[in-house]
Structures are given as structure tokens and as C-alpha cells.
Design an enzyme around this catalytic site. Structure first.
Site, short mmCIF file in Angstrom:
data_model
loop_
_atom_site.label_atom_id
_atom_site.label_comp_id
_atom_site.label_asym_id
_atom_site.label_seq_id
_atom_site.Cartn_x
_atom_site.Cartn_y
_atom_site.Cartn_z
N CYS A 1 31.32 31.46 5.80
CA CYS A 1 30.19 30.47 5.60
C CYS A 1 29.96 30.36 3.96
O CYS A 1 29.45 31.36 3.41
CB CYS A 1 29.01 31.24 6.12
SG CYS A 1 27.53 30.20 6.41
N CYS B 1 0.82 -1.13 0.12
CA CYS B 1 0.17 -0.09 -0.13
C CYS B 1 0.90 1.46 0.01
O CYS B 1 1.81 1.44 0.94
CB CYS B 1 -0.94 -0.07 1.20
SG CYS B 1 -1.89 1.54 1.41
#
Length: 522
Positions: free
Chosen positions: A495, A207
Site C-alpha cells: 500500500c 451570487c
């Protein structure tokens, strides 16, 4: 419509269907309380959210975050939609979730948003992300359509354009795929682009309601769609597959971030929740449509699947009956099947979806493909060459200053010895010796290998003052530098988007032409 009503009644009263009668596994019922939860919240300017929620209209919700550049670039557009008469048939609001998915804390978010200028944009703040969690929202931006009666009708992950938003309001089952949009630059790009470095595999395991919900919970899975695969007819309906012997298997199309998950990872998750020795049966569901299979679109994946099956066979005495075949066809299931267990929190499922939260033993990664470069000059290739050699994400980040999702790139948690070079030109930029875990979700360094290899530029976008970092030779957008790094190493935090970089392991530096820089690594 009759078929949908039948399923709705079964979900409501707990019927056991002759086809698809699954063992009960109750999932989070929070989705059913979304309208009530919304009505109790307030907006970023401290108004009751209920002001924007008229009961005789459906509600279209946009989920976004302050750290999501795409979300920020769309705030003005969404504000215009909220005031546009074309959207008057629905409540259009946005939801930010302080403290959830790396969003700022509530007070910090309120202070930050107060500095923006979107006075007519309804921004509801859901501290802790109760609503987002109940709807399995794991990427930004995402959208949810709530019907007049409070039922969850549709969830869409990623950016949508105006035509798609209006189509969604008119018809929750609308085919949004036919309306093209661009993920990074919806105002300038002319073709679809992928959210991340994504790959797709098709999994049949009984299912599809439960299998879809299970994979949606796995970190690194971008989307899971229920459908019908490898049958003998075109565009089958659920009734066709169930009663007319079309040969299709209920299948889930799993799209995953290949920088976070490998195909082998996906298969390990898959085998956790299926019985690979059960022929045409999973749980209480019986029939050829419930057979187990892995269907691939890349022939190279056949061997990976075969190896996983061989490893899995060692756990069983009975032979495995999982198909390992190329995908012949796949058709999306009807919209009422999509996100079924979110729309029907008490619906039945044959698997325990909580297993998605259990980490894999010995998790593997799929390494990004390498790109060529001119080691002598570090020249920037032509735009046509870049579009040919870079992934869509790499191109958008380096050339259009887009930003990848936080915690989405494998370089964020890569600490092997080596150097990081510009993915565009090959120019050496950063060393693993200067890399550290900042917790911000992007690869972080205390300094570049050579200060001259990067350039810095003021960036005043989104009510922030930041310093953008670009590569010197190719002028590639890399990220930003902040003054909050380790004090004993200079106090800076570079960063950087992982998509802007290519990692050269120490043992490969000589062969790659970077041998002279090995002293920067050791």
C-alpha cells in the site's frame, strides 16, 4: 452588525433582496439540527455526548478519522486542549464518523479506539456521518464552530494550532490566516504547507453563496471561499461592492486537488451552472458585481480557459460574455458570507447545487510534473535540492513519513502499462503488471520489481503493528505492506503513497533509461 442582522432576518423569513434576490433552491437542512443530533449521540467510551455539551457555551468540533495520520498525531494535543483552562469558554469535542468517508465500521472503530490511551479526549461517534455530511465535511481534519444558539458559525478545513483555535472561539470571524500553521507537522515545520497538490482558480458566476456551496460538493475540491475580485478599491465590504460601484465581482476562490481534477474539469463544472451569455446577470441577480468571469494567476491557464470558452460557445447562438482575465486582486468576503447555505439551510440560491453530484463526461486529469534523477546511481539528492524539486506533499511523505489522503492521488486509479520509480532517486520500485485495485484508496501492488529495492521496518504507531516500506537507495518512506493481498499472487498488498512515486509509461521507458525493465511490464 446591522447588515448582518438584515441578512439573518431575510434568511429566516425568506425575504427577496433587491440585490442578491436568488431563485429558491433548498439545500440540506441537516446543518440546523447539529446540536440536537450531537446531544443524542454517545462517546467512544459509551457516555452520553450531552455530558460534554453545556448550553451556555459555543461548541468547537474536530472531525477526524482513524486512517488520517495527521489526525492521529494530533489526538494527544487535542486531549490537552480539552483539559486546558484556556479552552473553558467552549465545549471542545471531537467527532468520528464510522461508516463514512472510508472510516471503519462502528464496532471495528470502537474496538480499535479502545486500544488507544486518550482517556480525557471526548470522542463522539456519529455512525454514518450524519453531522459531517450536513456540514459538507469532505477532508480530515476539519473543524466546525457551533454557537450558543446552535447556529453554525464557522467551518475550517485542515489542521489548526492552539492560537487559531482560541481565536476562533473568541471570534468566529477571526482571521485565522494570519496565524501560521503547518499541515503535516504542526510541531516541527515552520512554514505553511498545502493539504494536497493543490491549485487555485477564481470563478465569478452571480451570487457567490450558491457557487461556493456547489463547488464544495465536488469530489476533488479542497476548499471554496467567497470573495470580491478584480475591483478598483482595497478591502471592500459587501455594501461597497453593492452600492458604491467598486467594480468588484462576487467571486469564489476554488482550491482543488490537481491530482484528481484538471482546470478543464473545474470549468466544465462551472459552465453547468452559469448562463455564459448573460451580461451582468445570473438568475435574479443584476449588476456588474454579478458578471461572469474566470480569473487566473498562472498565465499558462489563459489558453486552457480560452479553449473551454470556445468549446462552450458552440452550444449557444448568442456570444459568450465570460471574462478570461488575470486575477488583479481578491478579498475574502465577510465571514457571514462564508459557508452561507450551511449556516442558513433555507437560504436562497440561483443554481441547483445537486448538479455537483453528476459525474463529468470524459473526465480529464492533470498529470504531475516529472522530476529529475540520476539513473546510474539512484543517489538521494541533498535536502536543499529535494525542497526545490519536490512538491510539499512529496517532500513530507518521503522525508517525514507523512501520508496522503486516501483516494486523493491519481495513481490510485492509474492502470496504464509502465513502471513506478522513487520520486526522490528514480530507483525502479513497482511495475504496472503487479498493480491492482485493492479499494483501500492508495496505489497497491502485489510485489516490488526487485525485492532488494525496498526495505521493511516495524511500525508500532497508533495502536497498530504494521510493516513500513522504504526505498533502498534513498530511504524514502513509501507506505506499508499487509498480508491481505491476492492469494494467487503471493498474498501481499504493498500500500504505497502516490506522492512517493513517479510513473514512467511503457512507451517512454527507453528514453527515460529504463528500457531494460520493459520485460517486467509486458
Amino acid at each position: 452588525m446591522k447588515h448582518r442582522t438584515f441578512f439573518s432576518l431575510c434568511a429566516k423569513f425568506g425575504c427577496l433582496l433587491a440585490l442578491g434576490a436568488c431563485s429558491p433552491k433548498i439545500v440540506d437542512a441537516g446543518a440546523a439540527t447539529v446540536p440536537h443530533t450531537l446531544s443524542t449521540l454517545k462517546t467512544a467510551d459509551n457516555r452520553p455526548a450531552s455530558v460534554y455539551l453545556k448550553k451556555d457555551k459555543p461548541t468547537l468540533i474536530k472531525f477526524w478519522a482513524s486512517w488520517c495520520p495527521l489526525c492521529l498525531s494530533e489526538l494527544g494535543q487535542t486531549e490537552k486542549w480539552a483539559q486546558d483552562a484556556k479552552f473553558s469558554s467552549a465545549n471542545l469535542i471531537t467527532v468520528a464518523s464510522p461508516g463514512f468517508l472510508h472510516e471503519k465500521k462502528d464496532g471495528d472503530f470502537q474496538k480499535w479506539y479502545a486500544g488507544l490511551n486518550y482517556p480525557k479526549l471526548p470522542v463522539v461517534t456519529d455512525n454514518g456521518g450524519t453531522i459531517a455530511q450536513s456540514l459538507n465535511i469532505s477532508v480530515y481534519p476539519s473543524w466546525a464552530l457551533i454557537g450558543k444558539d446552535g447556529d453554525v458559525q464557522r467551518i475550517v478545513k485542515g489542521s489548526i494550532n492552539e492560537a487559531q483555535a482560541l481565536a476562533l472561539i473568541r471570534d468566529p470571524n477571526a482571521d485565522l490566516g494570519s496565524l501560521k500553521h503547518s499541515f503535516y507537522k504542526p510541531d516541527t515545520q515552520k512554514k505553511d504547507s498545502k493539504i494536497m497538490n493543490t491549485r487555485t482558480i477564481y470563478l465569478a458566476g452571480g451570487c457567490f453563496w450558491g457557487l461556493e456551496a456547489y463547488f464544495q460538493r465536488i469530489d476533488g475540491v479542497v476548499d471554496a471561499v467567497s470573495g470580491y475580485a478584480n475591483g478598483n478599491t482595497k478591502n471592500p465590504s459587501y455594501e461597497d461592492v453593492s452600492y458604491r460601484h467598486t467594480g468588484h465581482a462576487e467571486t469564489v476562490k476554488v482550491t482543488y486537488d490537481a491530482d484528481k481534477l484538471s482546470l478543464d474539469d473545474i470549468l466544465q463544472y462551472f459552465f453547468r451552472v452559469v448562463d455564459p451569455t448573460s451580461l451582468n446577470k445570473q438568475g435574479n441577480d443584476t449588476g456588474t458585481q454579478y458578471r461572469s468571469g474566470v480569473y487566473y494567476t498562472d498565465p499558462a491557464e489563459k489558453a486552457v480557459i480560452a479553449a473551454a470558452l470556445k468549446r462552450e460557445q458552440q452550444k449557444y447562438q448568442l456570444p459568450l460574455v465570460v471574462e478570461n482575465e488575470p486575477l488583479k486582486n481578491f478579498y475574502d468576503a465577510e465571514e457571514y458570507h462564508q459557508d452561507y447555505l450551511i449556516k442558513n439551510p433555507n437560504g436562497y440560491c440561483h443554481i441547483d447545487i445537486r448538479k455537483a453530484d453528476e459525474p463529468l463526461p470524459g473526465k480529464t486529469k492533470t498529470a504531475p510534473q516529472g522530476k529529475g534523477f540520476d539513473a546510474a546511481t539512484y543517489k538521494k539528492p541533498s535536502d536543499a535540492e529535494l525542497k526545490r524539486t519536490l512538491t510539499e506533499e512529496q517532500y513530507q511523505v518521503t522525508q517525514n513519513s507523512a501520508t496522503e489522503y486516501a483516494f486523493s492521488h491519481e495513481y490510485d486509479h492509474l492502470f496504464k502499462p509502465g513502471i513506478y520509480v522513487d520520486v526522490v532517486s528514480g530507483e525502479p520500485l513497482f511495475s504496472s503488471a503487479d498493480k491492482y485495485d485493492s479499494g483501500c484508496g492508495w496505489p497497491s501492488f502485489t510485489r516490488p520489481i526487485d525485492a532488494k529495492s525496498v526495505t521493511e521496518h516495524d511500525d508500532f504507531s497508533y495502536n497498530m503493528r504494521r510493516t513500513e516500506v522504504r526505498s533502498h537507495a534513498a530511504d524514502s518512506h513509501l507506505g506499508h505492506v499487509f498480508p491481505d493481498g491476492p492469494r494467487d499472487k503471493g498474498g501481499l498488498r504493498y500500500c504505497i503513497n502516490g506522492a512517493s512515486l513517479k510513473f514512467i509509461p511503457l512507451e517512454q521507458m527507453d528514453a527515460a533509461g529504463y528500457g531494460a525493465l520493459k520485460s517486467k511490464v509486458k
